[in-house]
Design an enzyme around this catalytic site. Structure first.
Site, PDB file in Angstrom:
ATOM      1  N   ARG A  24     -45.710  -5.060 -39.243  1.00 22.68           N
ATOM      2  CA  ARG A  24     -44.589  -4.174 -39.532  1.00 22.68           C
ATOM      3  C   ARG A  24     -44.490  -2.994 -38.556  1.00 22.68           C
ATOM      4  O   ARG A  24     -43.977  -1.938 -38.902  1.00 22.68           O
ATOM      5  CB  ARG A  24     -44.645  -3.677 -40.978  1.00 22.68           C
ATOM      6  CG  ARG A  24     -44.829  -4.775 -42.013  1.00 22.68           C
ATOM      7  CD  ARG A  24     -43.725  -5.798 -42.019  1.00 22.68           C
ATOM      8  NE  ARG A  24     -42.442  -5.276 -42.405  1.00 22.68           N
ATOM      9  CZ  ARG A  24     -41.990  -5.218 -43.664  1.00 22.68           C
ATOM     10  NH1 ARG A  24     -42.710  -5.672 -44.629  1.00 22.68           N
ATOM     11  NH2 ARG A  24     -40.806  -4.741 -43.920  1.00 22.68           N
ATOM     12  N   ARG A  28     -40.853   0.447 -39.320  1.00 25.36           N
ATOM     13  CA  ARG A  28     -41.246   1.280 -40.433  1.00 25.36           C
ATOM     14  C   ARG A  28     -41.554   2.721 -40.114  1.00 25.36           C
ATOM     15  O   ARG A  28     -41.302   3.609 -40.917  1.00 25.36           O
ATOM     16  CB  ARG A  28     -42.473   0.664 -41.107  1.00 25.36           C
ATOM     17  CG  ARG A  28     -42.063  -0.345 -42.129  1.00 25.36           C
ATOM     18  CD  ARG A  28     -43.232  -0.706 -42.967  1.00 25.36           C
ATOM     19  NE  ARG A  28     -42.827  -1.391 -44.184  1.00 25.36           N
ATOM     20  CZ  ARG A  28     -43.679  -2.018 -44.975  1.00 25.36           C
ATOM     21  NH1 ARG A  28     -44.955  -2.043 -44.668  1.00 25.36           N
ATOM     22  NH2 ARG A  28     -43.248  -2.594 -46.065  1.00 25.36           N
ATOM     23  N   ARG A  37     -31.398   2.464 -36.734  1.00 28.89           N
ATOM     24  CA  ARG A  37     -31.072   1.986 -38.079  1.00 28.89           C
ATOM     25  C   ARG A  37     -29.952   2.828 -38.701  1.00 28.89           C
ATOM     26  O   ARG A  37     -29.043   2.292 -39.335  1.00 28.89           O
ATOM     27  CB  ARG A  37     -32.363   2.058 -38.894  1.00 28.89           C
ATOM     28  CG  ARG A  37     -32.274   1.809 -40.351  1.00 28.89           C
ATOM     29  CD  ARG A  37     -32.116   0.345 -40.655  1.00 28.89           C
ATOM     30  NE  ARG A  37     -32.162   0.173 -42.090  1.00 28.89           N
ATOM     31  CZ  ARG A  37     -31.216   0.569 -42.932  1.00 28.89           C
ATOM     32  NH1 ARG A  37     -30.130   1.130 -42.464  1.00 28.89           N
ATOM     33  NH2 ARG A  37     -31.349   0.388 -44.215  1.00 28.89           N
ATOM     34  N   ASP A  74     -36.397 -10.535 -40.635  1.00 30.41           N
ATOM     35  CA  ASP A  74     -37.020 -10.476 -41.960  1.00 30.41           C
ATOM     36  C   ASP A  74     -37.287 -11.884 -42.451  1.00 30.41           C
ATOM     37  O   ASP A  74     -36.592 -12.827 -42.056  1.00 30.41           O
ATOM     38  CB  ASP A  74     -36.129  -9.733 -42.959  1.00 30.41           C
ATOM     39  CG  ASP A  74     -36.946  -9.266 -44.161  1.00 30.41           C
ATOM     40  OD1 ASP A  74     -37.501  -8.168 -44.112  1.00 30.41           O
ATOM     41  OD2 ASP A  74     -37.060 -10.036 -45.134  1.00 30.41           O
ATOM     42  N   TYR A 152     -39.032 -14.891 -53.914  1.00 27.26           N
ATOM     43  CA  TYR A 152     -37.757 -14.153 -53.815  1.00 27.26           C
ATOM     44  C   TYR A 152     -36.591 -15.016 -54.306  1.00 27.26           C
ATOM     45  O   TYR A 152     -35.648 -14.507 -54.911  1.00 27.26           O
ATOM     46  CB  TYR A 152     -37.523 -13.673 -52.378  1.00 27.26           C
ATOM     47  CG  TYR A 152     -38.465 -12.548 -52.007  1.00 27.26           C
ATOM     48  CD1 TYR A 152     -38.232 -11.250 -52.466  1.00 27.26           C
ATOM     49  CD2 TYR A 152     -39.605 -12.780 -51.259  1.00 27.26           C
ATOM     50  CE1 TYR A 152     -39.108 -10.222 -52.175  1.00 27.26           C
ATOM     51  CE2 TYR A 152     -40.491 -11.753 -50.962  1.00 27.26           C
ATOM     52  CZ  TYR A 152     -40.235 -10.474 -51.420  1.00 27.26           C
ATOM     53  OH  TYR A 152     -41.107  -9.467 -51.138  1.00 27.26           O
TER      54      TYR A 152
HETATM   55  O1  1CP Z   1     -42.569  -5.046 -37.532  1.00 25.23           O
HETATM   56  C1  1CP Z   1     -41.610  -5.205 -38.261  1.00 25.23           C
HETATM   57  O2  1CP Z   1     -41.235  -4.437 -39.146  1.00 25.23           O
HETATM   58  C2  1CP Z   1     -40.833  -6.427 -37.878  1.00 25.23           C
HETATM   59  C3  1CP Z   1     -39.922  -6.995 -38.774  1.00 25.23           C
HETATM   60  C4  1CP Z   1     -40.237  -7.366 -40.213  1.00 25.23           C
HETATM   61  C5  1CP Z   1     -41.200  -8.258 -40.723  1.00 25.23           C
HETATM   62  C6  1CP Z   1     -42.320  -8.953 -40.000  1.00 25.23           C
HETATM   63  C7  1CP Z   1     -39.434  -6.920 -41.282  1.00 25.23           C
HETATM   64  C8  1CP Z   1     -38.313  -5.966 -41.190  1.00 25.23           C
HETATM   65  N1  1CP Z   1     -39.842  -7.606 -42.410  1.00 25.23           N
HETATM   66  C9  1CP Z   1     -40.921  -8.398 -42.108  1.00 25.23           C
HETATM   67  C10 1CP Z   1     -41.649  -9.300 -43.004  1.00 25.23           C
HETATM   68  C11 1CP Z   1     -41.455  -9.194 -44.463  1.00 25.23           C
HETATM   69  N2  1CP Z   1     -40.320  -8.881 -45.156  1.00 25.23           N
HETATM   70  C12 1CP Z   1     -42.458  -9.535 -45.414  1.00 25.23           C
HETATM   71  C13 1CP Z   1     -43.827 -10.067 -45.053  1.00 25.23           C
HETATM   72  C14 1CP Z   1     -44.775  -9.045 -44.579  1.00 25.23           C
HETATM   73  C15 1CP Z   1     -45.270  -8.049 -45.575  1.00 25.23           C
HETATM   74  O3  1CP Z   1     -45.838  -8.452 -46.612  1.00 25.23           O
HETATM   75  O4  1CP Z   1     -45.139  -6.838 -45.291  1.00 25.23           O
HETATM   76  C16 1CP Z   1     -41.921  -9.348 -46.694  1.00 25.23           C
HETATM   77  C17 1CP Z   1     -42.614  -9.565 -48.030  1.00 25.23           C
HETATM   78  C18 1CP Z   1     -40.556  -8.936 -46.528  1.00 25.23           C
HETATM   79  C19 1CP Z   1     -39.560  -8.682 -47.608  1.00 25.23           C
HETATM   80  C20 1CP Z   1     -38.977  -7.330 -47.520  1.00 25.23           C
HETATM   81  N3  1CP Z   1     -38.096  -6.940 -46.554  1.00 25.23           N
HETATM   82  C21 1CP Z   1     -39.241  -6.229 -48.352  1.00 25.23           C
HETATM   83  C22 1CP Z   1     -40.263  -6.192 -49.469  1.00 25.23           C
HETATM   84  C23 1CP Z   1     -39.722  -6.175 -50.813  1.00 25.23           C
HETATM   85  C24 1CP Z   1     -40.785  -6.304 -51.855  1.00 25.23           C
HETATM   86  O5  1CP Z   1     -40.779  -7.332 -52.534  1.00 25.23           O
HETATM   87  O6  1CP Z   1     -41.644  -5.407 -51.977  1.00 25.23           O
HETATM   88  C25 1CP Z   1     -38.451  -5.152 -47.912  1.00 25.23           C
HETATM   89  C26 1CP Z   1     -38.316  -3.774 -48.522  1.00 25.23           C
HETATM   90  C27 1CP Z   1     -37.765  -5.616 -46.746  1.00 25.23           C
HETATM   91  C28 1CP Z   1     -36.865  -4.815 -45.888  1.00 25.23           C
HETATM   92  C29 1CP Z   1     -37.278  -4.664 -44.490  1.00 25.23           C
HETATM   93  N4  1CP Z   1     -37.642  -5.695 -43.635  1.00 25.23           N
HETATM   94  C30 1CP Z   1     -37.932  -5.188 -42.394  1.00 25.23           C
HETATM   95  C31 1CP Z   1     -37.707  -3.764 -42.467  1.00 25.23           C
HETATM   96  C32 1CP Z   1     -37.844  -2.834 -41.325  1.00 25.23           C
HETATM   97  C33 1CP Z   1     -37.308  -3.443 -43.776  1.00 25.23           C
HETATM   98  C34 1CP Z   1     -36.987  -2.067 -44.331  1.00 25.23           C
HETATM   99  C35 1CP Z   1     -35.551  -1.855 -44.541  1.00 25.23           C
HETATM  100  C36 1CP Z   1     -34.823  -0.948 -43.594  1.00 25.23           C
HETATM  101  O7  1CP Z   1     -35.261  -0.486 -42.535  1.00 25.23           O
HETATM  102  O8  1CP Z   1     -33.708  -0.686 -43.994  1.00 25.23           O
END
Ligand code: 1CP
Length: 342
Positions: A24, A28, A37, A74, A152
């Site tokens: 991530r 983040r 963003r 994602d 999901y």
């Molecule tokens: O480095 C990075 O951030 C690259 C991109 C990336 C990756 C590898 C994003 C962007 N998401 C993911 C993987 C991801 N997404 C996982 C697997 C890894 C982990 O466990 O951390 C999971 C479970 C998700 C699902 C997801 N996407 C959630 C989790 C929800 C929950 O059930 O708790 C959330 C909140 C997101 C949103 C998201 N995806 C990525 C970002 C930067 C964001 C945040 C939203 C934003 O910036 O508006």
């Protein structure tokens, strides 16, 4: 490639220092990410914009000096490609209007989808990013594990328990396997598309591995991970099953180069299981990055000193937390980069 340490470590080749990246890392913690963003009307507009995905993918390489880039996207693009649209709700996370709870729901999923048609925007982002990276570091592609994507699609949103998903395993295991098979087939096509467009290595995130008992994990997740591992032979594969230490011996038998470990897992124990046959990745506690820089250095050094094999990729045990100070991430990375292997 100028810096191919990550690929060398994954393949078990000789290295003189350990490679490092952070799960991530792209979306983040960096103010530079937030600026991009906030210029858009939502997360999905960013995910579907290849130019901006490329920009935020490369930010951590420039700013944090990591040894790899991970494509900004994602795991939820896969259920969307299968016909379940999602919204990313600010401060709440993903939300699916439709869920899969019955055969009737399952039959409404789109079948025989054209992966280039549905996920071409990710492939476009990969192509641009590869070009822009200009062989500086490898580009990591990724997908969610079928079990995690299933969570999901059935629950329809994030959850601590995913009890709708777990209920389905008991009430309709045949439907569960049918859905897991469909997700697996789409995921294989998706990963092959990512590889075709230039990713150098892929990681499968089984973020919700840890909520299943061992027997169910081995029935409802591992066979699908195995199918993916056996279908992808073009690039090295990393399998990260968060919380699944009770199945670690079997995870280590998967046809992959690297096994990702979360921060509760014991590296020496897993090393004894795998010998020199696998690379391990991880596993510092993401909360260590809230500590003082002195303690971050000390704990990182301690982990480095404890490694008995060069087959290791440094990372946290899960994604970096959103309120982590990027300066602390830099301290973590510098400590690793300054560490010479004997
Ligand atoms: O480095 C990075 O951030 C690259 C991109 C990336 C990756 C590898 C994003 C962007 N998401 C993911 C993987 C991801 N997404 C996982 C697997 C890894 C982990 O466990 O951390 C999971 C479970 C998700 C699902 C997801 N996407 C959630 C989790 C929800 C929950 O059930 O708790 C959330 C909140 C997101 C949103 C998201 N995806 C990525 C970002 C930067 C964001 C945040 C939203 C934003 O910036 O508006």
């Amino acid at each position: 490639m100028k810096n191919d340490l990550l690929l060398k470590a994954a393949r078990g080749e000789n290295i003189n220092r350990y490679p490092v990246w952070l799960m991530r890392q792209a979306g983040r913690i960096l103010p530079e990410y937030r600026a991009v963003r906030n210029s858009l009307d939502g997360f999905k507009s960013l995910v579907k914009n290849p130019d901006l995905c490329c920009e935020v993918t490369i930010q951590p390489v420039d700013i944090l000096d990591v040894d790899a880039a991970i494509i900004f996207s994602d795991i939820l693009v896969v259920p969307e490609a299968m016909g379940l649209n999602y919204e990313m709700i600010e401060k709440k996370g993903p939300w699916f209007e439709k869920t899969i709870r019955s055969e009737f729901d399952f039959k409404k999923l789109d079948s025989n989808i054209d992966i280039n048609d549905r996920l071409g925007y990710v492939f476009e982002a990969i192509k641009k990013t590869k070009k822009e990276l200009n062989q500086r570091v490898p580009l990591i592609g990724f997908a969610g594990a079928p079990w995690t994507i299933f969570c999901y699609m059935v629950d329809g949103q994030g959850s601590k328990t995913f009890s709708e998903s777990r209920k389905l395993l008991y009430q309709n295991p045949i439907l569960a396997h049918d859905l897991l098979n469909e997700i697996t087939n789409t995921t294989i096509q998706y990963l092959k598309g990512q590889i075709h467009n230039g990713v150098d290595i892929v990681q499968i995130f089984d973020s919700w591995a840890g909520i299943l008992p061992k027997n169910q994990y081995e029935e409802f997740s591992m066979p699908y991970l195995e199918k993916i591992c056996n279908a992808i032979n073009e690039v090295p594969k990393t399998i990260f099953c968060k919380g699944a230490f009770s199945s670690i011996k079997n995870i280590c038998l998967l046809n992959c180069e690297t096994v990702g470990l979360d921060w509760t897992m014991n590296i020496p124990v897993v090393r004894t299981i795998v010998g020199e046959k696998k690379t391990l990745q991880g596993n510092l506690d993401p909360c260590l990055l809230y500590a003082s820089s002195k303690n971050i250095e000390k704990e990182t050094q301690k982990l480095l000193d404890s490694l008995s094999s060069k087959r290791h990729i440094l990372n946290l045990g899960h994604g970096v937390y959103p309120d982590t100070n990027p300066e602390n991430v830099k301290t973590f990375i510098k400590t690793i980069k300054n560490y010479e292997i004997n």
